[in-house]
Motif scaffolding. Structure first.
Motif, PDB file in Angstrom:
ATOM      1  N   GLU A   1      71.213  18.428  46.157  1.00 15.15           N
ATOM      2  CA  GLU A   1      70.743  19.717  45.644  1.00 15.15           C
ATOM      3  C   GLU A   1      71.731  20.839  45.928  1.00 15.15           C
ATOM      4  O   GLU A   1      71.642  21.912  45.346  1.00 15.15           O
ATOM      5  CB  GLU A   1      69.388  20.064  46.262  1.00 15.15           C
ATOM      6  N   CYS A   2      72.668  20.575  46.819  1.00 17.03           N
ATOM      7  CA  CYS A   2      73.659  21.589  47.201  1.00 17.03           C
ATOM      8  C   CYS A   2      74.805  21.562  46.209  1.00 17.03           C
ATOM      9  O   CYS A   2      75.770  20.810  46.349  1.00 17.03           O
ATOM     10  CB  CYS A   2      74.175  21.337  48.612  1.00 17.03           C
ATOM     11  N   LYS A   3      74.701  22.373  45.195  1.00 14.43           N
ATOM     12  CA  LYS A   3      75.710  22.407  44.145  1.00 14.43           C
ATOM     13  C   LYS A   3      75.966  23.849  43.755  1.00 14.43           C
ATOM     14  O   LYS A   3      75.126  24.724  43.968  1.00 14.43           O
ATOM     15  CB  LYS A   3      75.258  21.598  42.940  1.00 14.43           C
TER      16      LYS A   3
ATOM     17  N   ALA B   1      82.481  23.184  44.492  1.00 13.69           N
ATOM     18  CA  ALA B   1      81.768  23.526  45.714  1.00 13.69           C
ATOM     19  C   ALA B   1      80.467  22.746  45.784  1.00 13.69           C
ATOM     20  O   ALA B   1      79.930  22.295  44.781  1.00 13.69           O
ATOM     21  CB  ALA B   1      81.489  25.025  45.745  1.00 13.69           C
ATOM     22  N   GLY B   2      79.963  22.577  47.007  1.00 14.17           N
ATOM     23  CA  GLY B   2      78.734  21.844  47.182  1.00 14.17           C
ATOM     24  C   GLY B   2      78.977  20.500  47.839  1.00 14.17           C
ATOM     25  O   GLY B   2      79.980  20.296  48.517  1.00 14.17           O
ATOM     26  N   TYR B   3      78.039  19.585  47.632  1.00 13.68           N
ATOM     27  CA  TYR B   3      78.079  18.282  48.292  1.00 13.68           C
ATOM     28  C   TYR B   3      78.776  17.245  47.425  1.00 13.68           C
ATOM     29  O   TYR B   3      78.619  17.221  46.200  1.00 13.68           O
ATOM     30  CB  TYR B   3      76.657  17.820  48.589  1.00 13.68           C
TER      31      TYR B   3
ATOM     32  N   ASN C   1      74.801  29.477  45.814  1.00  9.65           N
ATOM     33  CA  ASN C   1      73.536  29.199  46.474  1.00  9.65           C
ATOM     34  C   ASN C   1      73.445  27.691  46.672  1.00  9.65           C
ATOM     35  O   ASN C   1      72.693  27.003  46.003  1.00  9.65           O
ATOM     36  CB  ASN C   1      72.378  29.700  45.617  1.00  9.65           C
ATOM     37  N   ILE C   2      74.254  27.169  47.600  1.00  4.69           N
ATOM     38  CA  ILE C   2      74.387  25.723  47.700  1.00  4.69           C
ATOM     39  C   ILE C   2      73.777  25.146  48.967  1.00  4.69           C
ATOM     40  O   ILE C   2      73.828  23.942  49.173  1.00  4.69           O
ATOM     41  CB  ILE C   2      75.879  25.305  47.641  1.00  4.69           C
ATOM     42  N   PHE C   3      73.180  25.986  49.810  1.00  4.23           N
ATOM     43  CA  PHE C   3      72.768  25.491  51.110  1.00  4.23           C
ATOM     44  C   PHE C   3      71.285  25.159  51.162  1.00  4.23           C
ATOM     45  O   PHE C   3      70.464  25.880  50.602  1.00  4.23           O
ATOM     46  CB  PHE C   3      73.110  26.515  52.194  1.00  4.23           C
ATOM     47  N   PRO C   4      70.906  24.089  51.850  1.00  2.00           N
ATOM     48  CA  PRO C   4      69.499  23.692  51.928  1.00  2.00           C
ATOM     49  C   PRO C   4      68.703  24.629  52.832  1.00  2.00           C
ATOM     50  O   PRO C   4      69.151  24.983  53.922  1.00  2.00           O
ATOM     51  CB  PRO C   4      69.573  22.285  52.542  1.00  2.00           C
ATOM     52  N   LEU C   5      67.523  25.005  52.379  1.00  2.00           N
ATOM     53  CA  LEU C   5      66.675  25.879  53.179  1.00  2.00           C
ATOM     54  C   LEU C   5      66.200  25.177  54.442  1.00  2.00           C
ATOM     55  O   LEU C   5      65.816  25.822  55.414  1.00  2.00           O
ATOM     56  CB  LEU C   5      65.474  26.337  52.343  1.00  2.00           C
TER      57      LEU C   5
END
Length: 314
Positions: A69-71, A79-81, A104-108
Motif C-alpha cells: 500500500e506504500c506507493k 518511491a514507496g515499497y 503519502n506512502i507510509f502506513p498508519l
C-alpha cells in the motif's frame, strides 16, 4: 586493507582552519585512493538514527499487502515499497524522496515513521552539502562550483533496505549485485550484520559495521566530472546467514536534466583527452531505476558509466 576513516569534528564544530584543512585533505585522498571511506563525528543525532532503525524494522515486519500500500501519489522516482529476488539480488526496500513533494506512502500502523524518516533525510541532505563542499575544495574548483552546478535537491533519495537471510534451499547468495552508484555521493548506515564489500585493485574489501560511523562512497557523476581522476568504487552486498540485514542508503543525487561531461580542469586544460562523452544525468539514472521497478530487467538494459566512455585513439 583498512577502509580510511575521516573525522568530521572540525567541520561540524568549526574548531579551526588548520584542522579543517587537514580533514579536507584526508577526505579527498580517501576518495581518490579508495572511492570508499568511513566518516565519524558526522553530526547525525543518535536518537533520529535509533528511531529510524526501529520504525523501519516495524514496517518490514508488516504483511506484504500492507507494505504494498506504500506507493507514491505522483513521481518519476519509484518511491514507496519494492521487492526483488533474482539475478540482481534478493532484498526489499522502502524508498523515500524529498519530503515536501507530498508523498503519502507510509502506513498508519507505524506511527511517526514519516516524521522520523523525513528528519533523517534532511540531516543527510545537509551532510551531503558539506561533503560536496569538501570535494570542491580538495579538487581546487572555484568556490561553491559543485554546489551551484548540483543545485537541484529534488532528486535526492533515502532507501531503507532489508536483506532476508539465506534459506537452506536457496542458492542465491546475492543481496545486491556489484555496481557503481550513479550519483555524486552515497551515505550508508548499516546494522551489525555486515555483508558490504567494495572492489579495490581486483580484490573485494569487506566493510564491517562500526558503531557511530557512516560509510561514504563516490558516485559515477564525480568520476565523469573529474575525467576519472576520482573513481566510483564497485560494491556489493552478500546475503546474511541466520538473520536479516538492514541498512539505510542516502543518495545525494543530481538533477536529471543536468549535462555531465569531464570538466576542462581535468581534460583539455591539462592536455588530457576526455574519457567520457557528455550525457544527461537522466540517461544514466533511468536505466538503473528501470531495474528497481522491474526485477526482470535484463543486465544489458542497465547502463553504467562505461556506456559513455570514449575509446582512446590508437
Amino acid at each position: 586493507m583498512a577502509t580510511p576513516i575521516v573525522d568530521l569534528a572540525s567541520l561540524i564544530t568549526r574548531s579551526g582552519e588548520e584542522d579543517t584543512k587537514k580533514m579536507v585533505n584526508d577526505f579527498g585522498k580517501a576518495c581518490l585512493e579508495f572511492g570508499f571511506l568511513r566518516i565519524i563525528n558526522h553530526g547525525l543525532p543518535d536518537e533520529v538514527i535509533n528511531d529510524s532503525w526501529e520504525l523501519t524494522r516495524q514496517f518490514f515486519d508488516r504483511s506484504t499487502d500492507e507494505k504494498l500500500e506504500c506507493k507514491p501519489v505522483s513521481t518519476v522516482l519509484p518511491a514507496g515499497y519494492g521487492k526483488m529476488h533474482g539475478s540482481f539480488g534478493s532484498n526489499e526496500w522502502l524508498m523515500v524522496c524529498q519530503p515536501d513533494l507530498g508523498f503519502n506512502i507510509f502506513p498508519l500502523s507505524v506511527p511517526n515513521i514519516r516524521e522520523t524518516l523525513e528528519e533523517l533525510f534532511l540531516h543527510l541532505q545537509k551532510l551531503g552539502a558539506m561533503v560536496e563542499n569538501m570535494m570542491n575544495e580538495y579538487l581546487g574548483l572555484p568556490t561553491n562550483f559543485l554546489n551551484q552546478f548540483n543545485d537541484d535537491r529534488s532528486k535526492d533519495v533515502l532507501m531503507c533496505w532489508r536483506y532476508p537471510p539465506v534459506a537452506a534451499d536457496d542458492t542465491n547468495m546475492i543481496g545486491r549485485e556489484e555496481h557503481q552508484d550513479t550519483n555524486c555521493f552515497t551515505f550508508l548506515l548499516q546494522d551489525d550484520v555486515g555483508g558490504l564489500e567494495y572492489e579495490k585493485d581486483g580484490s573485494w574489501i569487506p566493510v564491517p559495521p562500526v558503531e557511530g560511523s557512516l560509510v561514504v562512497n563516490v558516485g559515477s557523476t564525480i568520476q565523469a566530472l573529474t575525467n576519472k581522476k576520482m573513481v566510483a568504487a564497485r560494491h556489493r552486498v552478500g546475503r546474511p546467514k541466520g538473520r536479516s540485514r538492514q541498512s539505510f542508503a542516502f543518495f545525494y543525487n543530481i538533477g536529471g536534466e543536468k549535462w555531465i561531461e569531464p570538466l576542462p580542469k581535468f581534460a583539455e586544460e591539462i592536455g588530457e583527452a576526455p574519457k567520457y562523452k557528455g550525457f544527461y544525468y537522466k540517461e544514466l539514472l533511468q536505466a538503473r531505476l528501470k531495474k528497481e521497478r522491474n526485477p526482470l530487467t535484463l543486465r544489458e538494459e542497465v547502463l553504467d558509466l562505461e556506456h559513455f566512455a570514449i575509446s582512446p585513439v590508437e
